[in-house]
Design a protein around this motif. Structure first.
Motif, PDB file in Angstrom:
ATOM      1  N   ILE A  56      59.379  -6.680 -15.214  1.00 31.10           N
ATOM      2  CA  ILE A  56      60.296  -7.544 -15.962  1.00 31.10           C
ATOM      3  C   ILE A  56      60.540  -8.820 -15.184  1.00 31.10           C
ATOM      4  O   ILE A  56      60.396  -9.930 -15.694  1.00 31.10           O
ATOM      5  CB  ILE A  56      61.645  -6.848 -16.208  1.00 31.10           C
ATOM      6  N   VAL A  57      60.898  -8.628 -13.913  1.00 30.04           N
ATOM      7  CA  VAL A  57      61.223  -9.785 -13.079  1.00 30.04           C
ATOM      8  C   VAL A  57      60.023 -10.714 -12.988  1.00 30.04           C
ATOM      9  O   VAL A  57      60.148 -11.925 -13.162  1.00 30.04           O
ATOM     10  CB  VAL A  57      61.686  -9.325 -11.679  1.00 30.04           C
ATOM     11  N   LEU A  58      58.846 -10.119 -12.767  1.00 33.26           N
ATOM     12  CA  LEU A  58      57.651 -10.951 -12.630  1.00 33.26           C
ATOM     13  C   LEU A  58      57.312 -11.656 -13.935  1.00 33.26           C
ATOM     14  O   LEU A  58      56.792 -12.775 -13.934  1.00 33.26           O
ATOM     15  CB  LEU A  58      56.461 -10.102 -12.172  1.00 33.26           C
ATOM     16  N   THR A  59      57.604 -11.014 -15.072  1.00 34.86           N
ATOM     17  CA  THR A  59      57.320 -11.648 -16.363  1.00 34.86           C
ATOM     18  C   THR A  59      58.252 -12.818 -16.607  1.00 34.86           C
ATOM     19  O   THR A  59      57.823 -13.879 -17.065  1.00 34.86           O
ATOM     20  CB  THR A  59      57.477 -10.618 -17.500  1.00 34.86           C
ATOM     21  N   TRP A  60      59.523 -12.603 -16.291  1.00 41.26           N
ATOM     22  CA  TRP A  60      60.494 -13.655 -16.582  1.00 41.26           C
ATOM     23  C   TRP A  60      60.492 -14.758 -15.534  1.00 41.26           C
ATOM     24  O   TRP A  60      60.839 -15.894 -15.831  1.00 41.26           O
ATOM     25  CB  TRP A  60      61.900 -13.073 -16.707  1.00 41.26           C
ATOM     26  N   ILE A  61      60.139 -14.414 -14.296  1.00 40.15           N
ATOM     27  CA  ILE A  61      60.108 -15.437 -13.232  1.00 40.15           C
ATOM     28  C   ILE A  61      58.705 -15.453 -12.633  1.00 40.15           C
ATOM     29  O   ILE A  61      58.458 -14.906 -11.558  1.00 40.15           O
ATOM     30  CB  ILE A  61      61.176 -15.129 -12.161  1.00 40.15           C
TER      31      ILE A  61
END
Lengths: 740, 740
Positions: A56-61
């Motif tokens: 999630i984090v890598l997708t959003w940032i």
């Protein structure tokens, strides 16, 4: 038929396959239902995007994914050079476009600074250069000038004369622009979060090109005043472009010569050097930063020749050094600018994603539509707090960023640093820069957009519908301005899709001998109709917009060779006998139907056929048969007797393979076709029904005792074989020869 | 394959057919181009409608065609009885609906008189009863009350008290209503003359039913005030329905008991007798004219019991006897009412044509959409001069006209005579009729429309999209009133068509062994994929709204079994060697492509494949390969090694038979597919291209040296046979076994 044997063998194989497949249809209904609904799609999308926290984090940032693995030695040189080139472009463009947005030039510099850093963190495209852009700037400008016109800021000076309170005006305009930017950013983030990136597909290519061309015209006109140094009135609403041009023409005698000279000189230099840049693109390591050179040169000349004091040339004026503290937008303005903000959000995103996708395709990486929407939205929403106005990616800068060796968004950071240094230290040096020079920079950057006029002859040759979209977009944007024009264009572009479903080509299919191909008998001369069987196809999906046309065309296409006239009047003078005949025919449904009701050729003048579908109502209706011209009917009989086509149509196959979904209106139309033709003893078969369509029909209670499911066939050929087999059994009953 | 021999023989036949057909394609291009454009359609329609002068006259004035042949003896009895029944219904309905339109009751009587005569001359439906109708009346009412509110007509009386100048108000309202009616009529005539009757297809069945149900709610609320004898404020704009209900609830304590009693009594009588009429429909020769009985009874009771003077019951008031001279409409009002007039024109026509078509189908005669539009338009345009307000056909009256034996529009003339007698002689007798009684007549006539609420559970079971259209129409019409609600509903209903094209089902087709059927491998378990060949189909037409999804889905569907991962990183550590390999592979284009670029499974979290389409760019891009998790790639390799699917995809067949027309965006998408897959050595074939699509592609310069026209195949099977034959020739070169 020559190969009847093999055909029959094939038929048996087919029947087996068909029956099994039909069982599958029942057995696999669970599977079939999995055509995703909107809700399911959303769920699926959400499910896909929520796999693990890290993902999630890598997708959003995205920066966290690629920056730690940044190949420093390989990329840094390219990114540095590219960043410097883009940064140098940002300076004049930022200031020029801020003028376009009716804002102070320093705001354009801010807009070239903060959003780039935000995009560095959240963006997925590696090559686009986020920042100011002409089309968006003019959209912002139309809002700032509408909400904060000069006329609102005239104050009585201390000595009693009226004066324009420029400080108050610019401060309020900044407030308006920032609020607009934040609101547009919020729209973009929301659309991105609910994964509505697809809305941008409504902005088709001809639409975007027509729109940007029209925007370029708006930009041009808005810059003319600086070029000539005149001050036309401010117009709003439809046709304001026309009024402005008229006003400028009226003011031409008041042209200020010094500004015109400055404009023409800088325009000449810019055009010549830009052409050189273009011609020697491959030989030059970097393009000549002519815009910066012109800006610096013009500033120096103005300063030392005293253009400002002696010739009163309008200059940029005070550029405050240093950065400002963030400030919340004025939410009370939101209700006034909601429509414009939405337009800015959509147009900004459309321009950005089309560039991003182009570079992604070229360099082989994936640009995520929804993440891009969020990234651009964050650029705007955060930027709005820092006195930036709406941004998107600019074609000219992005091309420079890519061609000078930029590999990642690190180049963007480098360009921000250059802008930052300018804002902090050397911005104030540009105070003597004439506004006319900035206008010429805007002009030369519009070249690419004006080239889009060449779309018109191209589209004229290739696709007239798209040309119409282009022209409607262009004209409506010119006349109705950027917000209403966009709305009208999108509406029109969507209507073209509807219109296309309303102009389908209806055709009768024929068999290509020796194959199981069924092709349009008008387009392929090999295709031969099978006697007694009409195969009817629409080239488009059937829905409520064209189901009536489908019915009418079916009646029209089927009737000519299937001559329908009033046996009831001519041959059976006795009404009861006629009724007996009709009922009799209904009982032997597989027999051919030669006569059903009456044509009234003279009534409508078009030879329209009156369809008395209900044999049991024919007595009540046959009264009206007395209306008609008895000679016309006799002629019809003669015609029919002489025609080769003595065998009537006993079966109609509707090839509905083109239909991708059915609505209530379509189901009712099909039901009517089955009922009406059934009543006159013509059997209807459906061929090539897609799985999802069968399922929708089931839910709509299409199938019943009178329309059993075994009228469905996987292909036209299956239906034909079934009819021929059935016919063989009843052939003895037939009074005429239906086999060739 | 078991029957390879027969398959090959078949193939040869097919090739011949195909080639001939292709020659036809070239030879018959002239024929193909004859898919009619809008202009051609118009011309064709015009041409068809201008055959001979006599036919023209008969087409435009249908009465000349049928009246001379009117079978007097057979029809006259039925028409007389039917006409009387309908005329008796016209009287109370006309007065009641005029109240709904905020007009004086006598205008409703005029509207039941003149338009019927006009329709008799120009109409093509034999059974509909033209005249006042609840939905149209309330639409007219909303305009009259908006432009002529009570508040504008308060005048200072002679004794200083304020009073309502009812005469001036009613006179102005009449002016407004007549202008609206004339304008709506002009719109209808214009639409009819340019043969735009098809616009009514945008009003799909769920939309019309949702709209009329919501209108019924509006009608109900507007009549509540007469029922309770209260005078709520007049609200306009969105949510006015809600405000009115709230206001009436507040005023309930002021309910006037005499009026409530009158209402309840007449309501009870009407409901009971209507039910009796319904139950004994077959036994009664004519339905009991209960509305007329109630009106007459109520008038007598009011008069003799002095309800008007003693209990102050609100009555109809003066009904002028005799007819008025015609008067031109106030054209200065046109600009204010143009939107409403268009809505009235469309809704009026939609209701009329749907009824007309229903009766036409039932009784076997043709109702001409465009002539109906002209006829209704003339009814309104001419009627407007004679103080009529907008008319359409009413379901209740039309059903009575048909069921009591009406055969032709002669019944309409009979009904006009009855209305005429009333207007001339006995109208003034109804002056004491309480308005509350007229309200109850309106109420009971809404029963049919409220029954339409049952559509909701039905549509829930049958078609959820249509349910959504119904609900959106209902809610938007309730909240935004009748004009804006209609606009929103039509917009939404059109968008559903677009949404459907955006939710296609993409599938990979497989061959059903022993046949040339190619079916979805997920839906039919018999369908087996042919090794090395992917057949891809979209269930909907491809256009700009979904071409990107098409591309993405193709990449997604094709990639899983065609494992793409970075050989370049794992096996060829040496970059140059890798490049050599890639180039080598490009030279032997028919070989299989096993490895092209890198997956970055962890970056997006969805296992998205990075498509480095351009082999010659792979060096510049392979830098980014270092980003990725080396273990993931190793896993991919293992997976691939263990998978059964060791043979890669060498050919992709795009089954585009569903596509009915292509726009620029689609052509570009297809070009990209050809280029990108071509670059990695996968051959693309197009199957099932419709004639018109091929032609559009030609015009869009789709075909070139890299995309020759012989990649087009008439059917999927032809393409498969072609590929298999080609493959046999190069089989020796293949490193892996692609044949099962």
């Amino acid at each position: 038929m020559e190969d009847a044997d093999s055909s029959h063998q094939e038929y048996i194989i087919r029947r087996e396959v068909l029956d099994e497949s039909r069982l599958d249809v029942v057995a696999q209904k669970g599977k079939w239902t999995h055509k995703p609904t909107v809700g399911e799609r959303m769920k699926e999308m959400l499910r896909c995007s929520v796999p693990r926290l890290k993902d999630i984090v890598l997708t959003w940032i995205p920066v966290l994914a690629w920056l730690p693995k940044y190949p420093f030695r390989e990329n840094i040189i390219g990114d540095l050079i590219s960043g410097c080139s883009v940064g140098i472009m940002h300076l004049p463009q930022g200031m020029a476009y801020a003028l376009l947005a009716s804002l102070r030039p320093v705001l354009g510099l801010y807009s070239s600074l903060y959003p780039v850093l935000v995009y560095f963190i959240f963006g997925t495209s590696r090559h686009i250069s986020v920042g100011t852009f002409a089309v968006i700037s003019i959209m912002v400008g139309s809002v700032t000038e509408k909400l904060a016109p000069d006329s609102s800021f005239y104050v009585n000076g201390t000595n009693g004369t009226e004066g324009l309170d420029i400080t108050a005006r610019d401060s309020y305009r900044t407030q308006v622009a920032c609020s607009l930017t934040v609101l547009a950013g919020i729209f973009q983030i929301l659309l991105g979060v609910v994964r509505f990136g697809f809305v941008v597909t409504y902005l088709s290519e001809p639409l975007v090109r027509g729109y940007t061309t029209a925007s370029a015209c708006h930009v041009c006109v808005s810059q003319l005043k600086y070029l000539f140094g005149v001050t036309p009135d401010r117009f709003t609403g439809p046709l304001s472009l026309i009024y402005t041009i008229v006003d400028i023409c009226k003011l031409l005698p008041q042209t200020r010569v010094p500004e015109l000279v400055v404009s023409l000189v800088s325009l000449t230099i810019l055009i010549i050097v830009k052409e050189i840049n273009g011609c020697y693109r491959r030989k030059l390591p970097l393009p000549i930063p002519i815009e910066l050179i012109v800006v610096v040169g013009a500033t120096i000349i103005t300063y030392f020749c005293g253009l400002r004091s002696e010739y009163l040339v309008d200059v940029v004026g005070e550029i405050p050094s240093g950065l400002k503290v963030p400030r919340a937008p004025d939410t009370t303005l939101f209700s006034k600018i909601i429509g414009d903000a939405f337009a800015v959000a959509i147009v900004g995103y459309a321009i950005s994603i089309s560039l991003g996708k182009t570079f992604g395709l070229k360099h082989g990486y994936k640009v995520d539509s929804n993440q891009e929407l969020v990234a651009i939205g964050l650029c705007n929403a955060i930027g709005g707090f820092f006195r930036c106005y709406a941004v998107t990616s600019s074609l000219s800068r992005s091309l420079v960023q890519e061609s000078t060796g930029g590999k990642t968004q690190v180049a963007g950071v480098v360009s921000s640093v250059i802008v930052l240094i300018t804002v902090l230290k050397i911005g104030s040096l540009f105070e003597d820069l004439p506004k006319a020079v900035l206008s010429t920079i805007v002009f030369v950057n519009l070249k690419g957009m004006f080239k889009q006029f060449m779309d018109v002859p191209l589209l004229w040759r290739t696709n007239k519908v798209d040309l119409l979209v282009w022209l409607v977009t262009f004209v409506s944007t010119i006349l109705l301005n950027l917000d209403m024009g966009l709305a009208v264009s999108i509406g029109f572009s969507i209507l073209t899709v509807i219109f296309k479903t309303q102009l389908p080509r209806y055709s009768i299919l024929g068999n290509v001998p020796g194959t199981d191909l069924y092709l349009d008998i008008e387009a392929y001369k090999e295709a031969k109709e099978i006697p007694g069987i009409k195969i009817f196809r629409s080239s488009a999906t059937i829905n409520f917009t064209n189901s009536e046309m489908y019915l009418e065309s079916l009646q029209e296409k089927v009737s000519p060779s299937w001559f329908i006239f009033s046996f009831s009047d001519l041959i059976c003078a006795d009404k009861e006998k006629c009724m007996f005949k009709l009922n009799n025919r209904k009982n032997s449904q597989n027999g051919m139907v030669l006569s059903v009701t009456s044509t009234v050729p003279n009534l409508s003048g078009k030879g329209h056929v009156n369809w008395a579908y209900h044999a049991d109502r024919i007595t009540s209706d046959s009264d009206s048969d007395t209306y008609e011209d008895i000679t016309a009917v006799s002629q019809s009989v003669e015609e029919w007797k002489n025609s080769n086509c003595r065998s009537g149509t006993h079966s109609i196959i509707l090839d509905v393979s083109m239909t991708s979904s059915v609505d209530t209106v379509t189901v009712n139309t099909l039901k009517n076709i089955f009922r009406d033709f059934g009543d006159v003893g013509v059997a209807i078969y459906l061929a090539g029904c897609q799985g999802c369509v069968v399922e929708q029909m089931e839910r709509a209670n299409f199938f019943s005792e009178s329309i059993p499911k075994n009228l469905l066939f996987v292909s036209v050929h299956d239906a034909v074989l079934h009819i021929l087999e059935k016919q063989e059994k009843v052939e003895i009953d037939l009074p005429y020869d239906t086999q060739m």
